[in-house]
Design a protein around this motif. Structure first.
Motif, PDB file in Angstrom:
ATOM      1  N   VAL A  69       0.845  -1.204   0.000  1.00 12.64           N
ATOM      2  CA  VAL A  69       0.000   0.000   0.000  1.00 12.64           C
ATOM      3  C   VAL A  69       0.879   1.252   0.000  1.00 12.64           C
ATOM      4  N   ASP A  70       0.257   2.377  -0.365  1.00 15.33           N
ATOM      5  CA  ASP A  70       0.924   3.663  -0.215  1.00 15.33           C
ATOM      6  C   ASP A  70       0.825   4.084   1.246  1.00 15.33           C
ATOM      7  N   ILE A  72       0.056   6.836   2.640  1.00 14.30           N
ATOM      8  CA  ILE A  72      -1.127   7.648   2.960  1.00 14.30           C
ATOM      9  C   ILE A  72      -2.315   6.773   3.377  1.00 14.30           C
ATOM     10  N   ASP A  73      -2.401   5.570   2.794  1.00 12.00           N
ATOM     11  CA  ASP A  73      -3.519   4.677   3.092  1.00 12.00           C
ATOM     12  C   ASP A  73      -3.303   3.864   4.374  1.00 12.00           C
ATOM     13  N   ALA A  74      -2.131   4.023   5.007  1.00 13.20           N
ATOM     14  CA  ALA A  74      -1.845   3.274   6.238  1.00 13.20           C
ATOM     15  C   ALA A  74      -1.899   4.183   7.477  1.00 13.20           C
ATOM     16  N   LYS A  76      -3.374   6.217  10.498  1.00 17.27           N
ATOM     17  CA  LYS A  76      -4.540   6.202  11.389  1.00 17.27           C
ATOM     18  C   LYS A  76      -4.534   7.489  12.204  1.00 17.27           C
TER      19      LYS A  76
END
Ligand code: ADP
Ligand code: MG
Length: 263
Positions: A69-70, A72-74, A76
């Motif tokens: 994943v990138d 940014i998508d990880a 929280k």
């Protein structure tokens, strides 16, 4: 806006790396600098420190390093305004062996992931695992600055020359922009002669590289992770919180994260 990437490094465990990553990031966020903590320790203590439970840790740094994943998508959100975290799980320890064979420069995976982030954060703080292996080298290759916590105990200076050597080597071979920001004395006990002696010795040997701010040994600091909170949210008035606010001001005063004036 200038973005500063910071690594918290020491090959020893239990010296205050995670505590410093969590609380420096919190103090910077409270002062108006949006921060991202990257949990690069498979133990995931920084993730725990921000109450990121195991069911919220996927995707995390493992998926970022193995390029699933990138970054940014990880990310929280945390309880602290403007502060995000990329969490970690134990499988991060296997990331090195699971990197796709098509990836050529394994040392730059984290750097490339950070470079792709939008300019939303003024500070990115990487909490390193103990050791100076693959994960820490990735952090150093991605960083502008390094902060080295040293616990005020008898062997404090032992191992420091090795860390400094690795920083120099990364600086020469991988990242010409890498710089030591400072050495932080942690778990200092002003009633203990040994703490006072260690402080004197470290200041004598390392001079201006040592932050003026000292982190005292403080019960609230050690209690806060079990409540899933940075100490500043757990007890904002305790001496531990004051010390991390002072450290944040000192770090900002050096012109990091765009300096004091710009937020
Ligand atoms: P590292 O990340 O280097 O392994 P930690 O930040 O996890 O170290 O700290 C190790 C232990 O010491 C943790 O239990 C932490 O809560 C505690 N600790 C860290 N700093 C302090 C401090 N200033 N006062 C009291 N306890 C501390
Ligand atoms: Mg840690």
């Amino acid at each position: 806006m200038k973005r500063t990437v910071f690594s918290i490094v020491n090959q020893k465990g239990g010296v205050g790396k995670t505590t410093t990553a969590v609380n420096l990031a919190t103090a910077l966020s409270i002062s108006g600098k949006s921060c991202l903590v990257v949990d690069l320790d498979p133990q995931g203590n920084a993730s725990t420190g921000f109450s990121i439970n195991s069911n919220r840790r996927k995707p995390g740094t493992y998926e970022v390093l193995t390029q699933k994943v990138d970054m940014i998508d990880a990310i929280k959100p945390t309880e602290v305004n403007g502060l995000g975290i990329v969490p970690s799980r134990v499988d991060l320890a296997n990331a090195e062996t699971e990197i796709p064979s098509t990836v050529e420069e394994k040392e730059y995976i984290l750097k490339n992931a950070i470079d792709k982030l939008p300019q939303q954060y003024s500070a990115i703080i990487v909490d390193c695992p103990p050791g100076l292996g693959f994960l820490t080298i990735n952090a150093l290759a991605a960083s502008d600055k390094v902060l080295i916590p040293l616990q005020c105990e008898f062997y404090a200076l032992e191992g420091l020359s090795q860390i400094l050597r690795v920083i120099k080597q990364v600086n020469t071979e991988l990242n010409a922009g890498l710089d030591l920001d400072g050495i932080l004395l942690t778990m200092h006990d002003s009633r203990n002669k040994l703490s006072i002696q260690v402080e004197e010795d470290v200041r004598e040997v390392m001079g201006k590289a040592v932050y003026k701010t000292i982190i005292p040994r403080n019960i609230k600091i050690s209690e806060s992770p079990s409540h899933g909170k940075p100490v500043l949210l757990y007890d904002h008035a305790c001496i531990g919180s004051e010390a991390y606010v002072s450290l944040a001001a000192e770090v900002l005063g050096k012109g990091n994260f765009g300096g004091l004036s710009e937020s």
